[in-house]
Motif scaffolding. Structure first.
Motif, PDB file in Angstrom:
ATOM      1  N   VAL A 167      12.000   6.428  17.897  1.00 60.99           N
ATOM      2  CA  VAL A 167      10.917   5.641  18.501  1.00 60.99           C
ATOM      3  C   VAL A 167       9.725   6.534  18.801  1.00 60.99           C
ATOM      4  N   LEU A 168      10.003   7.675  19.432  1.00 67.99           N
ATOM      5  CA  LEU A 168       8.946   8.633  19.745  1.00 67.99           C
ATOM      6  C   LEU A 168       8.168   9.027  18.501  1.00 67.99           C
ATOM      7  N   MET A 169       8.899   9.415  17.464  1.00 64.55           N
ATOM      8  CA  MET A 169       8.253   9.927  16.256  1.00 64.55           C
ATOM      9  C   MET A 169       7.437   8.832  15.573  1.00 64.55           C
ATOM     10  N   VAL A 170       7.942   7.619  15.540  1.00 67.02           N
ATOM     11  CA  VAL A 170       7.187   6.544  14.897  1.00 67.02           C
ATOM     12  C   VAL A 170       5.889   6.290  15.654  1.00 67.02           C
ATOM     13  N   VAL A 171       5.989   6.249  16.977  1.00 63.33           N
ATOM     14  CA  VAL A 171       4.773   6.052  17.774  1.00 63.33           C
ATOM     15  C   VAL A 171       3.775   7.164  17.484  1.00 63.33           C
ATOM     16  N   GLU A 172       4.271   8.404  17.419  1.00 62.81           N
ATOM     17  CA  GLU A 172       3.376   9.532  17.164  1.00 62.81           C
ATOM     18  C   GLU A 172       2.712   9.405  15.799  1.00 62.81           C
ATOM     19  N   VAL A 173       3.480   8.999  14.795  1.00 64.50           N
ATOM     20  CA  VAL A 173       2.905   8.878  13.453  1.00 64.50           C
ATOM     21  C   VAL A 173       1.748   7.897  13.454  1.00 64.50           C
ATOM     22  N   PHE A 174       1.939   6.764  14.095  1.00 59.10           N
ATOM     23  CA  PHE A 174       0.878   5.763  14.054  1.00 59.10           C
ATOM     24  C   PHE A 174      -0.315   6.135  14.907  1.00 59.10           C
ATOM     25  N   GLN A 175      -0.129   7.094  15.808  1.00 59.36           N
ATOM     26  CA  GLN A 175      -1.282   7.522  16.585  1.00 59.36           C
ATOM     27  C   GLN A 175      -1.919   8.770  15.990  1.00 59.36           C
ATOM     28  N   THR A 176      -1.429   9.215  14.837  1.00 59.34           N
ATOM     29  CA  THR A 176      -2.020  10.399  14.204  1.00 59.34           C
ATOM     30  C   THR A 176      -3.480  10.147  13.921  1.00 59.34           C
ATOM     31  N   PHE A 177      -4.312  11.036  14.346  1.00 59.90           N
ATOM     32  CA  PHE A 177      -5.732  10.854  14.086  1.00 59.90           C
ATOM     33  C   PHE A 177      -6.421  12.190  13.884  1.00 59.90           C
ATOM     34  N   ASP A 178      -6.383  13.017  14.922  1.00 64.16           N
ATOM     35  CA  ASP A 178      -7.162  14.255  14.893  1.00 64.16           C
ATOM     36  C   ASP A 178      -6.801  15.157  13.731  1.00 64.16           C
ATOM     37  N   VAL A 179      -5.501  15.301  13.478  1.00 63.77           N
ATOM     38  CA  VAL A 179      -5.088  16.249  12.439  1.00 63.77           C
ATOM     39  C   VAL A 179      -5.661  15.834  11.083  1.00 63.77           C
ATOM     40  N   VAL A 180      -5.558  14.566  10.757  1.00 63.55           N
ATOM     41  CA  VAL A 180      -6.085  14.119   9.469  1.00 63.55           C
ATOM     42  C   VAL A 180      -7.608  14.241   9.444  1.00 63.55           C
ATOM     43  N   ARG A 181      -8.244  13.792  10.497  1.00 62.34           N
ATOM     44  CA  ARG A 181      -9.701  13.780  10.514  1.00 62.34           C
ATOM     45  C   ARG A 181     -10.266  15.186  10.360  1.00 62.34           C
ATOM     46  N   VAL A 182      -9.684  16.147  11.082  1.00 61.01           N
ATOM     47  CA  VAL A 182     -10.232  17.495  11.064  1.00 61.01           C
ATOM     48  C   VAL A 182      -9.808  18.263   9.810  1.00 61.01           C
ATOM     49  N   MET A 183      -8.567  18.057   9.369  1.00 62.67           N
ATOM     50  CA  MET A 183      -8.091  18.869   8.247  1.00 62.67           C
ATOM     51  C   MET A 183      -8.613  18.393   6.907  1.00 62.67           C
ATOM     52  N   THR A 184      -8.598  17.088   6.707  1.00 57.50           N
ATOM     53  CA  THR A 184      -8.996  16.630   5.377  1.00 57.50           C
ATOM     54  C   THR A 184     -10.077  15.560   5.416  1.00 57.50           C
ATOM     55  N   GLY A 185     -10.370  15.033   6.595  1.00 55.09           N
ATOM     56  CA  GLY A 185     -11.350  13.963   6.687  1.00 55.09           C
ATOM     57  C   GLY A 185     -10.923  12.717   5.934  1.00 55.09           C
ATOM     58  N   GLY A 186      -9.647  12.623   5.606  1.00 56.65           N
ATOM     59  CA  GLY A 186      -9.196  11.462   4.864  1.00 56.65           C
ATOM     60  C   GLY A 186      -9.254  11.692   3.370  1.00 56.65           C
ATOM     61  N   GLY A 187      -9.880  12.783   2.946  1.00 56.78           N
ATOM     62  CA  GLY A 187      -9.998  13.050   1.527  1.00 56.78           C
ATOM     63  C   GLY A 187      -8.837  13.848   0.999  1.00 56.78           C
ATOM     64  N   PRO A 188      -8.880  14.364  -0.238  1.00 58.25           N
ATOM     65  CA  PRO A 188      -9.945  14.081  -1.181  1.00 58.25           C
ATOM     66  C   PRO A 188      -9.828  12.690  -1.773  1.00 58.25           C
ATOM     67  N   ALA A 189     -10.937  12.041  -1.860  1.00 59.69           N
ATOM     68  CA  ALA A 189     -10.960  10.697  -2.444  1.00 59.69           C
ATOM     69  C   ALA A 189      -9.934   9.780  -1.801  1.00 59.69           C
ATOM     70  N   GLY A 190      -9.810   9.861  -0.492  1.00 58.64           N
ATOM     71  CA  GLY A 190      -8.935   8.924   0.203  1.00 58.64           C
ATOM     72  C   GLY A 190      -7.455   9.216   0.065  1.00 58.64           C
ATOM     73  N   ALA A 191      -7.103  10.381  -0.430  1.00 58.35           N
ATOM     74  CA  ALA A 191      -5.684  10.674  -0.613  1.00 58.35           C
ATOM     75  C   ALA A 191      -4.948  10.789   0.705  1.00 58.35           C
ATOM     76  N   THR A 192      -5.641  11.220   1.748  1.00 65.84           N
ATOM     77  CA  THR A 192      -4.960  11.348   3.025  1.00 65.84           C
ATOM     78  C   THR A 192      -5.536  10.388   4.066  1.00 65.84           C
ATOM     79  N   GLU A 193      -6.246   9.387   3.620  1.00 69.04           N
ATOM     80  CA  GLU A 193      -6.797   8.413   4.564  1.00 69.04           C
ATOM     81  C   GLU A 193      -5.660   7.573   5.110  1.00 69.04           C
ATOM     82  N   ILE A 194      -5.536   7.554   6.439  1.00 68.17           N
ATOM     83  CA  ILE A 194      -4.540   6.672   7.029  1.00 68.17           C
ATOM     84  C   ILE A 194      -5.261   5.563   7.784  1.00 68.17           C
ATOM     85  N   LEU A 195      -4.527   4.583   8.219  1.00 69.28           N
ATOM     86  CA  LEU A 195      -5.164   3.404   8.774  1.00 69.28           C
ATOM     87  C   LEU A 195      -6.044   3.717   9.973  1.00 69.28           C
ATOM     88  N   VAL A 196      -5.582   4.583  10.852  1.00 69.05           N
ATOM     89  CA  VAL A 196      -6.357   4.844  12.056  1.00 69.05           C
ATOM     90  C   VAL A 196      -7.655   5.577  11.723  1.00 69.05           C
TER      91      VAL A 196
END
Lengths: 287, 442, 289
Positions: free
Chosen positions: A213-242
């Motif tokens: 439960v903890l891990m699933v909640v954490e996954v769906f709240q993932t934001f900063d790591v993706v935004r700062v590391m890849t910005g959702g790129g390249p070409a949306g490869a790491t874009e997640i819903l949040v």
């Protein structure tokens, strides 16, 4: 009975806080999701237009797929690795407390700090990972420009930041495992692996549920790591819903649309949790 | 707001205890101040830590290290000239839109804020901004391209405060090694073919470096339209309501810029969602980078020799409309004082001082850019002044439409796919126009 | 592979907890190696913080630094009003911790040990709030807090976030794992309820409180997006908001960033180190049910 009045009275602070500061804004978010708001000025009611747009939006579906993929990959690996590490760390090990603290340390860092460290370490030009790989004569992946490598780098950083908590939880739970049962299994000729798989693991079911439960909640709240590391790129490869919801709501000035995406995320996770809870009901005591 | 700096004590003081006492005293003082301010943070009179001056104007802005003192000077000079105090609220650049938008929803919106030309129309359209009185008197002093960014049929909302544009920065070593001569004037800027040739000559022998990075990352995605305009193409139709389909100029620009990636002349992470071109220049991954003049102070910190030359030209010489306007909020209760401040900042002398300190370009035609005392690399700023002459009206009008924030995000995402993907040029172009069309509003 | 008979003999012959067991060297080596890898990013952050910016840019920094440059720390800590931000963050975190712990312990206890209609639904609704993306609620929460007149005061940061569903979840699980008999004294009716809570429930909940204190402090201390919009005056900025200025629009000053990040992480790490045993005990109990 007066009893339950007292119960609700004691619950009141929590109920007020949640109701006022979470549920009420959630209702507002749903309302915004049904307008064409840009974040400033007046907004027009547009009904389910944003949701219709979502259905036909390939970027949305890609982000949804990425989010689910992230969950499917990171939750089991964190659980398995955490459990494994906990097994290694339990009894008969000097400085166990120190090791425990070391593994947990990344968890207490803020998401932004972890993200910035991750970005720096995985920089494909001057980051330490690629530099080391090059010096060792190994291929140095393009962590920012290659879709697969970017996804892996995000996954690794998240794994590093989150697994520590799983280790601590399993470690504590392992200490509570009844020795006699393990002994009996040993005497019955069970190997260590069999003991772990057929005795220890099932006994830790409640902890595993908690951890998942903890891990699933954490996954769906993932934001900063993706935004700062890849910005959702390249070409949306790491874009997640949040991150997509954020980009739409706060950068593209499509506040209504961004809100709609958030509402969809919430609904899906909620439904999934209800479904899981329902399935669990049979095997676990209803608390 | 700058931090109070404690005076350093002399190192070889004979009485060490006095030194320690001074430092402890300063430290205790700082802590006490911090503590008192923190306590005031619990009060809800919305005044923040400092006692509120009822006539004070608040201005939300982002500002680089060089720009903060320049803004503060404007505020100080305005106060000296008899106006109310202007208090700067500096926020990180990536958060400025959110900070402004949320602040506008409160009862005490900021009186002023700084906004880029590509974002200002969105606010203007919603009636958030105050109309500048006496705008028609001011208008002649300004260059028309910038005035049009803040003006529509209902009035003029804010002053075009400064502009900047991009040029090609070149690493001196790379230039020498390749035996290049840089064009000395705008007319003699490299053509696209010459530029491609230059890149090939500069192509380094090390596997981990590249010739060039272009500054179209993230919010700068719209700078790709420079190439479109250079090739004589258009993204938006003349009436700015729709998107031009299969425009030959746009196709040519797309093809050329994709070739940069396809031929390994630019690193893959210099795409529109990648790393800032100036960052790649600073860590010596690229020998040439496209960069705006406001970055010169940061590039100086790289410690190596570099020069600048003009953007390549094709059918046209075209440069991007950079820079920002200062605007006043209509709903603010000190609106008139805020408009006074805008008029003050728009004066020739104030504008000149600010631009010189921040290495940006003035938007008034009567401010002689060549005579300004540029703080950093005056030799390069002279060239930027020339380059700014290539900011063309057809491009400007496309990038200041109200829906441009959304268009910029579409450009960023679609170009990323185009640069890193393998679809053919026509299909990639269609993706771009489709994406932009989905967010263009009439 | 140890022989079963000898192990059993050991276990029976010695008191639990006071054991001299043979150190498993292979295991220690494996764990040690893993720990080194795990800790490497933190080590690298320290190395980066102590490097000169120009060296980093050209990749001249080796795994073991040969020179120390304090420029990063200076730019992050001295050139910026970090002390003010630290005090602000601390003030907010301390009050938030008190508020959240009280609310969560109460709620967790009631949800675990009381029986009343709607119990499961209430718990479920609270946990459901964990599934809403924070960004989606940002603007509506802002509007609400603005209507309450709290914008630009610490209450804007403290109060809305004291509805910490995770804490309620942990608390409930914790109390569920405590046997009912221990808490019988607290199940009295009437005015004795609160006093019973104080004297019976609270002492038993010490590990839980430790967990909530550490977690809440960590969450409030690390928060960025919300304090940024809720606090408008620069003097009130919290540490993460203040340090974000180190990330300029175009270039990243990594030494200063890492220096700031390390300083920012220090209080949480210290708090965790101090409360480690209780923290782990609290988590353990919460995870058992």
């Amino acid at each position: 009975m007066r009893r339950w009045l007292t119960s609700y009275a004691l619950l009141a602070p929590a109920l007020v806080l949640f109701g006022l500061f979470v549920l009420y804004p959630l209702v507002q978010a749903v309302r915004i999701s049904m307008t064409d708001s840009t974040g400033i000025g007046e907004a027009r009611f547009t009904g389910l237009d944003n949701y219709a747009r979502m259905v036909g939006d390939p970027v949305f579906w890609r982000a949804a797929g990425n989010t689910v993929l992230l969950a499917l990959v990171s939750v089991p690996t964190s659980v398995a690795a955490g459990f494994g590490l906990a097994l290694l760390l339990r009894d008969r090990l000097p400085a166990r407390g120190l090791f425990r603290a070391l593994f947990l340390a990344p968890y207490v860092l803020s998401g932004v700090v972890v993200a910035m460290a991750g970005r720096w370490i995985f920089d494909q030009e001057v980051g330490v990972v690629d530099r080391t790989l090059t010096q060792l004569g190994l291929p140095a992946p393009d962590w920012q420009s290659s879709g697969a490598a970017a996804a892996v780098s995000v996954f690794v950083v998240l794994f590093w930041a989150r697994t520590g908590l799983v280790v601590v939880l399993y470690l504590s739970a392992l200490q509570g495992v009844d020795r006699d049962v393990l002994e009996a299994a040993e005497l019955d000729g069970a190997s260590r692996r069999q003991r772990v798989r057929y005795v220890t693991w099932p006994l830790l079911r409640p902890t595993t549920f908690f951890v998942v439960v903890l891990m699933v909640v954490e996954v769906f709240q993932t934001f900063d790591v993706v935004r700062v590391m890849t910005g959702g790129g390249p070409a949306g490869a790491t874009e997640i819903l949040v991150t997509y919801a954020y980009a739409q709501g706060f950068q593209a000035r499509a506040e209504g649309y961004g809100s709609a995406i958030g509402v969809v995320v919430f609904s899906v996770v909620l439904l999934a949790t209800v479904a899981a809870w329902w399935a669990q009901r049979g095997s676990e005591e209803v608390a | 707001m700058t931090a109070p700096r404690s005076t350093p004590s002399t190192p070889r003081r004979p009485r060490a205890s006095a030194t320690r006492r001074t430092v402890l005293g300063a430290g205790a003082g700082a802590a006490a101040t911090a503590g008192l301010t923190a306590c005031s943070g619990f009060s809800t009179d919305a005044s923040g830590g400092t006692p509120a001056d009822p006539d004070e104007l608040t201005m939300i802005t982002w500002a680089s290290e060089a720009e903060v003192p320049a803004f503060e000077k404007l505020a100080d000079d305005f106060a000296a000239a008899g106006g109310p105090r202007v208090r700067l609220q500096v926020v990180p650049y990536s958060q400025v839109l959110t900070a402004v938008d949320t602040a506008l929803r409160t009862d005490s919106p900021p009186d002023l804020f700084r906004v880029s030309y590509t974002d200002v129309a969105a606010y203007r359209e919603q009636g958030v901004l105050a109309d500048l009185p006496g705008a028609s008197d001011l208008e002649p002093a300004f260059l028309p391209a910038f005035w049009s960014a803040v003006t529509d049929e209902r009035g003029t909302f804010g002053v075009p405060h400064h502009t900047d544009t991009s040029m090609v920065l070149v690493d001196d070593e790379a230039v020498a090694a390749a035996g290049l001569t840089l064009p000395g004037s705008l007319e003699r800027a490299w053509t696209w073919e010459e530029f491609a040739d230059v890149l090939r000559r500069v192509q380094p022998t090390r596997a981990d470096t590249y010739p060039v990075a272009v500054n179209w990352q993230n919010a700068g995605a719209f700078r790709w339209l420079n190439w479109v305009d250079q090739a004589g193409g258009r993204l938006l139709t003349q009436d700015l309501d729709g998107v031009v389909e299969d425009d030959p100029g746009t196709l040519k620009a797309l093809s050329f810029t994709r070739d940069l990636f396809r031929q390994g002349l630019t690193p893959p992470n210099a795409s529109t969602r990648g790393q800032a071109a100036s960052d790649l220049f600073l860590n010596r991954t690229v020998a040439l980078c496209f960069a705006g003049d406001f970055l010169l102070a940061e590039i100086e910190s790289g410690g190596f020799g570099y020069s600048a030359t003009f953007l390549p030209r094709d059918v046209n010489a075209s440069a991007d409309l950079g820079g920002n306007a200062l605007v006043a909020v209509e709903a603010g209760d000190k609106r008139d004082a805020a408009l006074d401040f805008l008029a003050f900042c728009a004066q020739a002398e104030q504008m000149g001082d600010f631009c010189a300190a921040a290495t940006v370009l003035p938007t008034r035609s009567d401010v002689d850019a060549a005579s300004l005392d540029w703080k950093v690399r005056p030799d390069l700023m002279e060239l930027y002044v020339q380059q700014a002459e290539a900011i063309r009206a057809p491009l400007v009008e496309q990038v200041v439409v109200p829906s441009f924030s959304a268009i910029n995000v579409q450009l960023r995402d679609r170009l990323e796919e185009a640069f890193l993907g393998s679809a053919d040029d026509r299909a990639a172009l269609r993706d771009i126009t489709e994406g932009v069309r989905s967010v263009v509003r009439a | 592979m140890s022989t079963p008979v000898r192990e059993r003999h050991d276990r029976l012959a010695v008191q639990p907890g006071r054991v001299r067991r043979p150190v498993r060297w292979p295991r220690l080596v494996v764990v040690g190696a893993l720990a080194l890898v795990w800790v490497f990013p933190l080590y690298w952050m320290v190395v980066t913080a102590l490097s000169a910016r120009a060296d980093l840019a050209t990749g001249r920094v080796g795994l073991v630094p040969t020179s120390v440059d304090l420029g990063g720390f200076r730019r992050a800590l001295v050139d910026l009003p970090v002390l003010q931000w630290v005090v602000n963050s601390a003030a907010i975190a301390v009050v938030a911790v008190v508020l959240t712990v009280v609310v969560d312990v109460l709620a967790g206890y009631v949800l675990a040990k009381h029986r009343f209609p709607g119990r499961t639904v209430v718990f479920f609704c609270i946990v459901a709030t964990l599934m809403v993306p924070v960004q989606t609620l940002l603007v509506p929460q802002f509007d609400l807090v603005n209507d309450l007149g709290w914008i630009n005061s610490y209450w804007a940061v403290i109060v809305p976030r004291s509805a910490e569903a995770f804490g309620v979840f942990l608390a409930r699980q914790y109390f569920l794992s405590l046997p009912d008999e221990l808490l019988e004294a607290a199940q009295l009716d009437g005015a004795g309820q609160l006093r019973a809570l104080w004297s019976v429930v609270l002492p038993l909940a010490r590990p839980l409180v430790a967990v909530l204190v550490v977690m809440t402090f960590m969450w409030r201390w690390n928060e960025f997006a919300w304090p940024l919009v809720a606090l408008r005056a620069p003097e009130l900025y919290t540490l993460p908001v203040g340090l974000s200025f180190l990330q300029s629009q175009y270039t990243t000053d990594y030494p200063a960033l890492m220096a700031g990040a390390l300083v920012s992480a220090l209080p949480v790490l210290v708090l965790f180190a101090l409360a480690q045993r209780q923290f782990v005990a609290g988590l353990a109990r919460s995870g058992l049910r």
